[in-house]
Design an enzyme around this catalytic site. Structure first.
Site, PDB file in Angstrom:
ATOM      1  N   TYR A  35      15.963  10.844 -51.734  1.00  0.00           N
ATOM      2  CA  TYR A  35      16.864  10.088 -52.604  1.00  0.00           C
ATOM      3  C   TYR A  35      16.876   8.611 -52.212  1.00  0.00           C
ATOM      4  CZ  TYR A  35      21.114   8.346 -54.753  1.00  0.00           C
ATOM      5  OH  TYR A  35      21.998   7.603 -55.457  1.00  0.00           O
ATOM      6  N   ASP A  38      13.698   6.970 -53.192  1.00  0.00           N
ATOM      7  CA  ASP A  38      13.654   6.678 -54.624  1.00  0.00           C
ATOM      8  C   ASP A  38      14.504   5.456 -54.974  1.00  0.00           C
ATOM      9  OD1 ASP A  38      11.924   8.694 -55.048  1.00  0.00           O
ATOM     10  OD2 ASP A  38      13.422  10.141 -55.739  1.00  0.00           O
ATOM     11  N   LEU A  84     -24.501  18.572 -48.939  1.00  0.00           N
ATOM     12  CA  LEU A  84     -25.042  18.871 -47.613  1.00  0.00           C
ATOM     13  C   LEU A  84     -25.746  20.213 -47.636  1.00  0.00           C
ATOM     14  CD1 LEU A  84     -21.808  17.974 -45.670  1.00  0.00           C
ATOM     15  CD2 LEU A  84     -23.990  16.790 -45.372  1.00  0.00           C
ATOM     16  N   LYS A 116     -15.382  20.432 -42.127  1.00  0.00           N
ATOM     17  CA  LYS A 116     -15.720  20.361 -43.554  1.00  0.00           C
ATOM     18  C   LYS A 116     -14.458  20.706 -44.339  1.00  0.00           C
ATOM     19  CE  LYS A 116     -19.473  21.335 -46.685  1.00  0.00           C
ATOM     20  NZ  LYS A 116     -18.785  21.649 -47.907  1.00  0.00           N
ATOM     21  N   ARG A 137     -16.959  13.167 -57.941  1.00  0.00           N
ATOM     22  CA  ARG A 137     -18.367  13.346 -57.639  1.00  0.00           C
ATOM     23  C   ARG A 137     -19.189  13.578 -58.909  1.00  0.00           C
ATOM     24  NH1 ARG A 137     -21.593  17.848 -55.958  1.00  0.00           N
ATOM     25  NH2 ARG A 137     -23.339  17.040 -54.770  1.00  0.00           N
ATOM     26  N   LYS A 289     -23.336  15.057 -38.203  1.00  0.00           N
ATOM     27  CA  LYS A 289     -24.054  13.922 -38.770  1.00  0.00           C
ATOM     28  C   LYS A 289     -24.676  13.136 -37.625  1.00  0.00           C
ATOM     29  CE  LYS A 289     -20.393  13.479 -42.190  1.00  0.00           C
ATOM     30  NZ  LYS A 289     -19.263  12.709 -42.712  1.00  0.00           N
ATOM     31  N   CYS A 410       5.235  51.275 -68.882  1.00  0.00           N
ATOM     32  CA  CYS A 410       5.841  51.816 -70.101  1.00  0.00           C
ATOM     33  C   CYS A 410       5.219  53.144 -70.533  1.00  0.00           C
ATOM     34  CB  CYS A 410       5.743  50.801 -71.239  1.00  0.00           C
ATOM     35  SG  CYS A 410       4.061  50.544 -71.808  1.00  0.00           S
ATOM     36  N   CYS A 431       6.389  46.749 -73.869  1.00  0.00           N
ATOM     37  CA  CYS A 431       6.049  46.922 -72.450  1.00  0.00           C
ATOM     38  C   CYS A 431       6.745  45.799 -71.663  1.00  0.00           C
ATOM     39  CB  CYS A 431       4.533  46.857 -72.280  1.00  0.00           C
ATOM     40  SG  CYS A 431       4.016  46.970 -70.575  1.00  0.00           S
TER      41      CYS A 431
HETATM   42  S1  IVH Z   1     -20.260  13.919 -45.671  1.00  0.00           S
HETATM   43  C1  IVH Z   1     -24.392  13.238 -47.706  1.00  0.00           C
HETATM   44  N1  IVH Z   1     -18.220  14.959 -44.408  1.00  0.00           N
HETATM   45  O1  IVH Z   1     -18.903  18.487 -48.628  1.00  0.00           O
HETATM   46  C2  IVH Z   1     -23.200  13.927 -47.208  1.00  0.00           C
HETATM   47  N2  IVH Z   1     -18.717  15.769 -46.580  1.00  0.00           N
HETATM   48  O2  IVH Z   1     -21.714  19.363 -49.466  1.00  0.00           O
HETATM   49  C3  IVH Z   1     -21.956  13.255 -47.553  1.00  0.00           C
HETATM   50  N3  IVH Z   1     -17.164  17.490 -47.374  1.00  0.00           N
HETATM   51  O3  IVH Z   1     -19.475  16.427 -51.408  1.00  0.00           O
HETATM   52  C4  IVH Z   1     -20.765  14.068 -47.314  1.00  0.00           C
HETATM   53  N4  IVH Z   1     -15.886  17.527 -45.591  1.00  0.00           N
HETATM   54  O4  IVH Z   1     -17.077  16.887 -50.760  1.00  0.00           O
HETATM   55  C5  IVH Z   1     -18.955  14.973 -45.523  1.00  0.00           C
HETATM   56  N5  IVH Z   1     -16.441  15.783 -43.156  1.00  0.00           N
HETATM   57  C6  IVH Z   1     -17.171  15.774 -44.270  1.00  0.00           C
HETATM   58  C7  IVH Z   1     -16.867  16.631 -45.353  1.00  0.00           C
HETATM   59  C8  IVH Z   1     -17.663  16.605 -46.506  1.00  0.00           C
HETATM   60  C9  IVH Z   1     -16.086  18.045 -46.796  1.00  0.00           C
HETATM   61  C10 IVH Z   1     -17.668  17.845 -48.721  1.00  0.00           C
HETATM   62  C11 IVH Z   1     -17.881  16.664 -49.630  1.00  0.00           C
HETATM   63  C12 IVH Z   1     -19.310  16.702 -50.037  1.00  0.00           C
HETATM   64  C13 IVH Z   1     -19.702  18.099 -49.722  1.00  0.00           C
HETATM   65  C14 IVH Z   1     -21.160  18.111 -49.338  1.00  0.00           C
END
Ligand code: IVH
Length: 817
Positions: A35, A38, A84, A116, A137, A289, A410, A431
């Site tokens: 509240y 807001d 990926l 992920k 995307r 990565k 029913c 029913c």
């Molecule tokens: S890197 C080239 N990091 O997974 C790769 N993606 O299959 C760029 N995602 O479209 C993505 N967690 O929506 C990356 N820690 C993370 C992620 C992640 C989820 C999803 C994302 C992407 C998909 C790839």
């Protein structure tokens, strides 16, 4: 207030609101109530309306939404959004690592590990420090422009301040709906009788694509960022990039970690396998990565994926447990869904007791027999699924599960249309769950708006024969006395496939014992959640001894229950529920025979109903005990409130009534269109196919639905009864009726001070003439009404976007001719 004072106050308010947003999202802390929050926001909006030239694009007021987008623009991604590659085993990860080593010709590289996140990928482009675009995307090359919606996510920076912020850059991340928010939304939807959202990911992607951004603003979406893109970024590694975007104010999940070897990556994977369930969102794996950008470039891409990153997906967790029984749920459309009741088992951080079986094919495919030991798996969905049967553990005499042939609600013979997987109960007219669905729609906010009739109350009224159709609602006024004391059949009851009524174990124990509170019993049962039934009951007796609450009589009553359940072991078992007949038999003793109680408990939906059916006289003491078995009952206040709501609903306009009738394919807009076109239900009913098809927006399917509806005798009878009770079946000349269609299809904004209108009046005026009022400058506008002292920044933006500006006089001429 002078402009200078306003400027100062706006800056103060913005800073304070931003600070609270940061606390909420980044630190999960709150210092003020919703509240109070807001109030701050309202004050800010008030000042910005009064001094439009002081409105900044990155003002926190821009997050309240209000933009309506009918169709999202498609926008090309500057950098393709790749997916990926997935791996599921350590061997596959080793193979990936070997490919990396071979590609780089050295072992000298480092991984950056992240979780992920299971959400919706989003790309944000910033130009000159401000958020220019947010794009989904899509197919990877182009996506939808959802900027208006994304701006409502309160911790996404609308502008970036700091040294050396590049002129243009892009960040990518995952929008998600925190599980807590998801549960809250579903609890609310359940209360309103709306279909539940399947999982947080679908909920998030649905929300991002909503047309009304003010609805998006209410659903506390959040976002984790994991990628920075652009030219001349002055970072050489991913870890530098992540630290930089964190510094700029982007939300980065603190779960990342650097790993020098595959061994360390595997450790990260193991560390998070269980711990990830404690995070606020669903995750389904780990992403590794290569940290160094130079090395990424050397490795390059395949057609679909980068060669420098890969995902490892955790296998959906599974467990084995015993199938206790199958119950069948009847949906609001009559569709039957079988549900497996399981012996409780712990899975992915929760206790699983039920699993969906989808339909008869699924049961057949799995070849399920009674009492089978089955494997359950939990993927992204909230409801776990059965994935297989352990044949080695099947008892020699186990019989295959027989699918039901009649409706458990029913008794009507079920139907299965060709090519459809689900069985249906064809008894749409009476029913109970199907009637419930129609009545819920009828009373819903956008139809008759009787908010004093929630799902539970409607269900109780249906179950106990008070309403069978929406027309019956208006007869309740004459039945006020009979409603008093009626049971609201809540979650405490469950009906087994044969129609036998069950009651929750907690209610049964509450009624059987004395001096123990319902809450104490609930707490004990939560603790004992994983024990089999008889161990739970023995444990409860132990607990009674510890509590020292009327030990001998209470323990004795639980003994009765144990013996009675064993004696009737042939009755189907339902986790956490016991047959009402068994419990009532303990109370009624010689007053009634078990056969009659059993019979009545197959027909009735409540203890109240069973007792009425049995017609036994009970002494006061027993009446009090049995009362503890009942659900909440209708009390005077509730009834008055409900009847008042019903009475008030008679004032709803014809278009609302038409929508409430639930004619297939007639949504709110179509109802409005038809109501305005024909003006009365008689004229709509009398309309020929040609007349209907002549209306812009009416097609063959709709014509068919309208004709089907009026062809059914009972629908005509309902309409007659509703008419007799005073509902509007013809259009009234009131303010809701548009005065003209002079602005039909036009999107309009007014800025600055107008001579003939106050702020809210112009909005109503635009709508009353068929137009749409939009609250922010965007290229979707058809024109802006330029009032006195329109802010220069707004003007500049409108000019840049090519939105025409007209004077108030021109506008009035347009409407009034
Ligand atoms: S890197 C080239 N990091 O997974 C790769 N993606 O299959 C760029 N995602 O479209 C993505 N967690 O929506 C990356 N820690 C993370 C992620 C992640 C989820 C999803 C994302 C992407 C998909 C790839």
């Amino acid at each position: 207030m002078t402009q200078q004072e306003a400027q100062k106050r706006i800056a103060q308010l913005s800073k304070e609101i931003n600070r609270h947003n940061h606390l909420y999202y980044q630190e999960s802390r709150i210092e003020i109530s919703d509240y109070e929050f807001d109030q701050l926001l309202e004050e800010l909006i008030r000042l910005e309306t009064e001094f439009p030239e002081l409105l900044r694009e990155d003002s926190p007021s821009q997050r309240v939404g209000g933009t309506i987008t009918k169709e999202f623009q498609t926008v090309a991604h500057e950098y393709k959004m790749l997916s990926l590659g997935n791996t599921y085993t350590i061997e596959e990860l080793q193979a990936f690592d070997e490919r990396v080593e071979k590609g780089l010709g050295t072992r000298d590289y480092e991984y950056f590990c992240e979780l992920k996140f299971d959400g919706v990928a989003i790309s944000l482009v910033y130009e000159n420090g401000t958020l220019a675009r947010a794009v989904t995307r899509g197919d990877g090359t182009k996506g939808d422009d959802v900027t208006a919606n994304v701006k409502t996510i309160r911790n996404i920076p609308l502008s970036i301040e700091g040294e050396a912020v590049p002129d243009k850059f892009e960040v990518r991340g995952e929008i998600f709906l925190p599980r807590k928010e998801f549960d809250k939304i579903n609890a609310e939807r359940e209360k309103n009788g709306e279909a539940l959202l399947a999982n947080p990911r679908n909920a998030a992607s649905g929300t991002v694509k909503m047309q009304d951004s003010s609805v998006v603003a209410k659903r506390r979406l959040n976002c984790y960022f994991y990628q920075l893109l652009g030219e001349d970024l002055s970072v050489a590694t991913h870890s530098e990039a992540i630290h930089l975007i964190e510094k700029w104010g982007f939300n980065v999940s603190p779960t990342y970690s650097q790993a020098k070897t595959l061994q360390e990556v595997l450790k990260y994977i193991e560390d998070w396998r269980e711990k990830r369930h404690e995070l606020p969102l669903d995750t389904d794996g780990v992403v590794l990565k290569i940290n160094d950008y130079q090395q990424r470039e050397e490795l390059g891409f395949t057609a679909k994926n980068p060669r420098w990153a890969i995902a490892y997906k955790y296998k959906a967790e599974s467990a084995e447990t015993e199938l206790l029984s199958i119950t069948y749920q009847v949906g609001r459309t009559g569709a039957i869904t079988p549900v497996a009741n399981l012996s409780p088992v712990s899975l992915a951080g929760t206790t699983v007791k039920r699993a969906s079986l989808h339909n008869a094919n699924e049961i057949e495919r799995l070849g399920i027999h009674e009492g089978d030991i089955v494997s359950v798996e939990k993927g992204g969905e909230i409801i776990p699924k059965i994935t297989g049967v352990n044949l080695l553990k099947r008892k020699a005499d186990a019989k295959p599960v027989q699918y039901i042939s009649t409706c458990p609600e029913c008794g009507t013979e079920l139907e299965r249309k060709e090519g459809e997987a689900k069985h249906f109960c064809p008894n749409a007219a009476s029913c109970p769950p199907q009637v419930l669905g129609r009545i819920e729609h009828f009373v819903s906010k956008r139809a008759m708006d009787i908010d004093s009739m929630g799902t539970e109350r409607i269900r109780a009224l249906i179950d106990q024969g008070f309403i069978r159709s929406y027309a019956d609602i208006y007869d309740l006024e004459t039945k006020e006395k009979d409603l008093l004391g009626l049971e609201m059949s809540q979650d405490q009851y469950e009906k087994e496939g044969s129609g036998l009524l069950y009651i929750s174990l907690e209610k049964a124990l509450f009624a059987l014992t004395e001096s123990i509170s319902f809450k104490q019993i609930q707490e004990y049962l939560t603790e004992a959640a994983e024990l089999p039934l008889f161990d739970t009951l023995r444990g409860f007796q132990e607990q009674i001894r510890k509590w020292k609450k009327k030990v001998s009589s209470n323990v004795g009553m639980v003994d009765y229950l144990i013996h009675a359940l064993k004696e009737h072991a042939d009755l189907p078992k339902l986790e956490d529920f016991v047959p009402v007949a068994v419990v009532l038999d303990i109370f009624l003793g010689r007053r009634s025979d078990f056969g009659s109680i059993l019979e009545a408990s197959k027909k009735e939906g409540t203890v109240h109903g069973i007792l009425l059916k049995l017609g036994v006289e009970l002494p006061d003491e027993l009446r009090e005990r049995i009362k503890k078995l009942k659900a909440n009952t209708f009390q005077e206040g509730v009834i008055t409130n409900m009847l008042e709501g019903i009475k008030a609903s008679k004032e709803q306009s014809f278009e609302k009534v038409l929508f409430a009738l639930g004619i297939r394919n007639i949504g709110e807009n179509t109802a409005q269109l038809l109501a305005r076109h024909f003006g009365s239900i008689e004229k709509l009913q009398a309309a020929s196919s040609e007349q209907l098809l002549d209306i812009n927006g009416v097609g063959e399917t709709l014509v068919q639905s309208i004709q089907d509806f009026f062809a059914q005798e009972e629908n005509l009878e309902h309409i007659e009864r509703l008419k007799a009770r005073g509902l509007h079946f013809e259009i009234q000349e009131d303010e809701n009726t548009p005065k003209s269609q002079a602005l039909a299809g036009k999107r309009i904004l007014a800025s600055g001070k107008l001579e003939n209108f106050k702020r809210d009046e112009i909005k109503d005026f635009v709508q009353a003439h068929g137009g749409q009022y939009i609250s922010a400058v965007s290229k979707n506008l058809d024109f802006i009404i330029e009032g006195e002292g329109m802010g220069p920044s707004k003007k500049e933006k409108a000019e840049k976007l090519g939105v025409p500006m007209i004077s108030e006089a021109e506008f009035l001429k347009m409407v009034e001719g």
